[in-house]
Design a protein around this motif. Sequence first.
Motif, mmCIF file in Angstrom:
data_model
loop_
_atom_site.group_PDB
_atom_site.id
_atom_site.type_symbol
_atom_site.label_atom_id
_atom_site.label_comp_id
_atom_site.label_asym_id
_atom_site.label_seq_id
_atom_site.Cartn_x
_atom_site.Cartn_y
_atom_site.Cartn_z
ATOM 1 N N LEU A 1 1.190 -1.272 0.431
ATOM 2 C CA LEU A 1 -0.318 -0.068 0.120
ATOM 3 C C LEU A 1 1.130 0.939 -0.441
ATOM 4 O O LEU A 1 1.938 1.593 0.758
ATOM 5 C CB LEU A 1 -1.022 0.425 1.552
ATOM 6 C CG LEU A 1 -2.319 -0.746 1.087
ATOM 7 C CD1 LEU A 1 -2.981 -0.873 2.288
ATOM 8 C CD2 LEU A 1 -2.712 -0.785 -0.230
ATOM 9 N N PRO A 2 0.779 1.947 -0.841
ATOM 10 C CA PRO A 2 1.622 3.021 -1.115
ATOM 11 C C PRO A 2 1.578 4.203 0.364
ATOM 12 O O PRO A 2 2.968 5.040 0.252
ATOM 13 C CB PRO A 2 0.508 3.776 -2.410
ATOM 14 C CG PRO A 2 -0.678 3.667 -2.035
ATOM 15 C CD PRO A 2 -0.633 2.019 -1.898
ATOM 16 N N SER B 1 1.105 5.416 4.144
ATOM 17 C CA SER B 1 0.960 5.164 5.550
ATOM 18 C C SER B 1 -0.631 6.372 6.565
ATOM 19 O O SER B 1 0.192 7.083 6.587
ATOM 20 C CB SER B 1 1.629 4.842 6.250
ATOM 21 O OG SER B 1 2.886 5.815 6.746
ATOM 22 N N ASN C 1 -5.485 4.720 2.366
ATOM 23 C CA ASN C 1 -5.114 4.371 1.484
ATOM 24 C C ASN C 1 -6.307 4.645 0.565
ATOM 25 O O ASN C 1 -6.971 3.617 0.743
ATOM 26 C CB ASN C 1 -4.282 2.802 1.461
ATOM 27 C CG ASN C 1 -3.331 2.775 1.755
ATOM 28 O OD1 ASN C 1 -2.182 3.402 0.840
ATOM 29 N ND2 ASN C 1 -2.945 2.469 2.880
#
Lengths: 452, 534
Positions: free
Chosen positions: B75-76, B78, B400
């Motif tokens: 996942l890009p 946080s 995300n």
Amino acid sequence: MRIKTISRSVDEFTRERSQDLQRVFHNFDPSLRPMEKAVEYQRALTAAKLEKIFARPFVGAMDGHRDGISCMAKNPNYLKGIFSASMDGDIRLWDIATRRTVCQFPGHRGAVRGLTVSTDGNVLVSCGTDCNVRLWSVPRPSLEDSDLSSEKSIEPSAVYTCKNALLAVDHQFEGDLFATAGAQLDIWNHNRSQPVQSFTSGSHSVISVRFNPGEPDILATSSGDNHISIYDIRMSSAARKILMRTKTNSIAWNPMEPMNFTAANEDGNCYSFDGRKNEEAKCVHKDHVSAVMDIDFSPTGREFVTGSYDRSVRIFPYNGGHSREIYHTKRMQRVFCVKYSSDATYVISGSDDTNLRLWKAKASEQLGVILPREQKKHEYNEAVKNRYKHLPEIKRIVRHRHLPKPIYKAKAESRAMNDAKRRKDERRKAHSAQGTVVTESHRTRRIIKEVE
Amino acid sequence: MEVALEDNNLMEKVLPPDEQEINVELETKEKKYLRGEGANLESLKDKKLKTQLASREKLYGKSAKAAAKIEKWLLPASAGYLETEGLEKTWRIKQTDIAKEVDLLSSKNQYDIVLPDFGPYKLDFTASGRHMLAGGRKGHLALVDMMNVNLIKEIHVRETVRDVAFLHNDQFFAAAQKKYSYIYARDGTELHCLKERGPVARLRFLKNHFLLASVNKIGQLHYQDVTYGDMVASIRTGKGRTDVMEVNPYNGVVALGHSGGTVTMWKPTSQAPLVQMQCHPGPVSAVAFHPNGHLMATSGKERKVKIWDLRKFEEVQTIHGFHAKTLSFSQKGLLAAGTGSFVQVLGDSSGGGYSRYMSHPMVKGYQVEKVMFRPYEDVLGIGHSMGWSSVLIPGSGEPNFDSWVANPFETSKQRREKEVHLLLDKLPPETIMLDPSKIGAMRPSRRKEKPTRGEIEAEKEVAIEAAKSVEMKKKTKGRNKPSKRTKKKKELVENAKKTFPELEEKNIAGKKRRIGEDAAAELPTSLKRFARKN
């Protein structure tokens, strides 16, 4: 104090140039998708309805024969061609894509009863009620032959004569031998004018013959006295014999599981047997209301197609008791032969009304080149429909098939009769001493005995 | 060869501690993706079905593992956080302090828009958090693109606007005005006038069902399908006027808070509420739902905010001290409460319940009207009497997003495609239920079990006792004969016994039985019809 907040820069999340693909981000967290089951159910419902909307199985008819079609043969090496023979001795090679006759093989003077092609695709063997076996060399298809106006006719390369009318023929896989069925079972070689081997069994004629795709020396035959026999041509007599109550019109071996075969019986059922263990059928496929005339397996081995005297073509799963699909038309009369095409996409039926009909094996399939996105969507629809196909709304749509009135009525009648019979049997059982009345399972009901 | 294999086995067993930690983390994440317990296959007798289901369960396990791994590694972005050191407390940190520490893009999200003339503002965000609709009480409607803080359209309708709501995307919005509600297009054209509803106090849109729900001044609840305009349901709640209405995003039920302190939950297909909960002794002033569907926050005028568990309908926590006029849950579970000119954000410390996380005191003159967290951003939108503000609350938004669910960077083509897909997946109003996972599940068998003989006898005993213990009125003027009194009492006891006729029959017939009960059981099925029925 340490702080971090979400900050998304537009560059990371959008594309640079208009030629680039749009960027897609995934987060599979279920909390982002409330009511996902309800949405899935809705999609399953839509998928079921769409499948019915796009269900157009009939592709076309191949017209040309002048009498009812008696048998067909697939060329194992050439996908686009199919041979068909009619009751007046006319043998034709069809090009399925254009649905035209490529060439004719005239010569037989009576009905042609059996048609088969050698495994390398070069030799076509035909036999008929005029007691002849004819071998033809199959013309090589080439680009120059797309001249559709001329239908070539070819001379047979060999004609062998027998004493009696011949009823069926089949060619060995990966071999040089072919077998004919008539008064007796004969094994021939291409080059000999007399049969190499003969098997006689009783006084009844052998109706159909089929070589095993896995073992080149094993073949299954059915005879007019209700027997199914399995022969090994290296031995002098039948290896196994099964006596049923009614005669078997046709047999097909499962190409993916060559020890299993399915027999198309005169009582409207198809019986799948394990060739090694014949006391009971592995599966009884019941849906036809009249005699099943022909049967052919799909090359995947997962389905088979049957053509029946009740003017319908049905597709069954290999291990399922009921058909998944039925094809019928007002113009299609008694179906005498069916073939499943070698790419598992089409089903070809030959019937009494002198037409060969081309049907799609999956009625709502999109033919032609499919984009990967479309393919994925089709797979998703299929999967989501299968997930909810037991729920009543969706089951009703998925199961629904239009049946022609005679078949519908015959089925209702047979259902009423079977229910009555079953009730009476249950009562008889309840009112007799325990153990005296034994209910026979469907798998053994129609088998009288097995003979070694 | 064998020795080498053994070595491999040994190596597999002893993992370095970080890997073990990662494995544990992945397992906890997997549970979330498995979505509940697996099926119980032991009780199945059908072998074919058993093997098919077993292979399916295996596939579910695999996909859950893959999803957990993706969540961990791929996942890009946080989540945001706010951590204090030493004696600092998170709730003392001001927005100005945060502004100093945070990057430029985020600091753009902190602002105050002052519009004193047009009354307290109500807010609504689209599902992706990109667009915001602000409606001022005195008739000012403004559609804002939050990413560029760009005003797309503003309209002055010149009458009271009580509530505003977006429809399925930013192209359409609804405003509850003085006499009727109206639906407008993005460019400000009035598309529809919804006369049937009357003067509406609250408007909410159910996204999956395309239903516009509203509660009006008489206390009637209206559901209208906006795709073809049909009024799906109009329900008379019977509890009087209320303007507290919220939609539970997990299952689509609408909760109303009433002046008697009850919170009722409604679905469009029934005229009676699904649930009625007595939440507060006084009127309920605000209701909010946690996105996971299990928690509900309510606040009453007696200065308490209560957190309820919706699975058991029990109170989980009470927060004393303030009465919130407006409540809102964020995607990550933070609770924002606005009272007067003070906005407080409560966070769920692991296992400890909700406690103070951050606060934002505003200028006295700014009376908070509505707080709402912006989806997919760490931003809280506050609509107040002098306009609207936006403050940073780290850790409140989901970092995300999924492009197929809500895409803040949507192009117009993607938006159009999404609209079509949303319409294709539109759920019928019958699917709104308290537990949405029941769809596709097995219905429990309906057969009511007959009470056993012992239970019936116990009930009979209780009835007889009750009849015996009835106080007889002492009659006067010579009617109080003892014989008559005993007769009357006997009659009462007989009546009590009569209400159990099955037992009576059994007792009588039992004396006349010829074939014993054991013998009857031994009879073959065909002769059972001749056994004495007891």
